[in-house]
Design an enzyme around this catalytic site. Structure first.
Site, PDB file in Angstrom:
ATOM      1  CG  HIS A   1      -2.062   1.202   1.279  1.00 51.43           C
ATOM      2  ND1 HIS A   1      -1.506   2.280   1.662  1.00 51.43           N
ATOM      3  CD2 HIS A   1      -3.099   0.904   0.643  1.00 51.43           C
ATOM      4  CE1 HIS A   1      -2.695   3.068   1.439  1.00 51.43           C
ATOM      5  NE2 HIS A   1      -3.579   2.262   0.743  1.00 51.43           N
TER       6      HIS A   1
ATOM      7  CD  GLU B   1      -5.523   2.246  -2.838  1.00 55.12           C
ATOM      8  OE1 GLU B   1      -6.760   2.280  -2.585  1.00 55.12           O
ATOM      9  OE2 GLU B   1      -4.097   1.828  -2.216  1.00 55.12           O
TER      10      GLU B   1
END
Ligand code: PGA
Length: 262
Positions: free
Chosen positions: A94, A168
């Site tokens: 992430h 993302e």
């Protein structure tokens, strides 16, 4: 099928996690056509949330994973340990891990290799360019290098295994104003990611899911999910508030209904 993944980050303790999971289950009850739903609480809440989701179709995911099975690695959690608490998914690389904990593409690749070789967990590998790279027109270049870095740890994706890649863009994560890429750019990037990953992993199309993350909410979710290139969404902020998460689920159901009717 579409997949909606809730990334609760480091926000909820056990009691709050259990309450939110129960709320999500309640909102899903009675609905026939539903997306796959994955909840990713903190490590400490996984066991208790599992007690809530155990007899439902909601699945559990972790937010990170170590690189080896066991040993003297203080603070690490292995893939086998995550399976022990009944996780089916795990988020890897992430952008917050990359930014605050110095995770490199190489380390993300090591985590991915460990997960694929030592467990049956489904990895969700996150990639995304920074605002500077985006503004400099380097988005594709950065995504390509992040993917190459992470996926080169694998010789391929074994048959029967699944892999999620979450696109993302860092500049679209948790923005107050809900700033997100225009849908056309998003679709193009998803297609590019799919093409690159399929070539690297020598796997079939149904083994790979490419999803979007970054300021997803009930209003924009429908717009993204109706695109066939976008297999799902990874939701941060809006997954912490039941009403907002329910809006996203409702949008997803609308997309699935429209697809069924077509
Ligand atoms: P956001 O977070 O939905 O709050 O933008 C997404 C993520 O970081 O996975």
């Amino acid at each position: 099928m579409k997949t909606v993944i809730a990334n609760w980050k480091m926000n909820l303790g056990i009691r709050e996690s259990v309450a939110l999971a129960r709320g999500v289950l309640r909102r899903m009850r009675g609905k026939e056509l539903l997306p796959d739903v994955v909840l990713c609480p903190s490590f400490t809440a996984l066991s208790e949330v599992h007690k809530v989701t155990a007899r439902s179709r909601v699945m559990l995911g972790a937010q990170n994973c170590g690189t080896v099975r066991s040993g003297a690695f203080t603070g690490e959690v292995s893939a086998a340990m995550l399976e022990d608490v009944r996780c089916s998914y795990v988020i890897l690389g992430h952008s917050e891990r990359r930014k605050y904990f110095g995770e490199t593409d190489e380390l993300v690749g090591e985590r991915l290799k460990h997960v694929v070789e030592q467990s049956k967990l489904i990895p969700i590998v996150c990639v995304g360019e920074s605002k500077e790279d985006h503004d400099a027109g380097k988005s594709e270049e950065v995504i390509e290098s992040q993917l190459r870095g992470a996926l080169s740890s694998l010789r391929g994706l074994p048959r029967g295994r699944k892999l999620f890649i979450a696109y993302e863009p860092v500049w679209a994560i948790s923005t107050q104003e809900g700033i997100t890429p225009v849908v056309g750019d998003m679709v193009e990037m998803h297609a590019k990611i799919r093409q690159l990953a399929l070539a690297r992993l020598a796997c079939s199309e149904d083994q790979l899911q490419v999803i979007y993350g970054g300021s997803v909410n009930g209003e924009n979710a429908y717009q993204y999910l109706r695109e066939s290139e976008i297999d799902g969404v990874l939701v941060g902020g809006a997954s912490l508030r039941l009403a907002q998460f329910d809006d996203i689920l409702t949008s997803t159901v609308e997309v699935l209904e429209a697809q069924n009717a077509a």
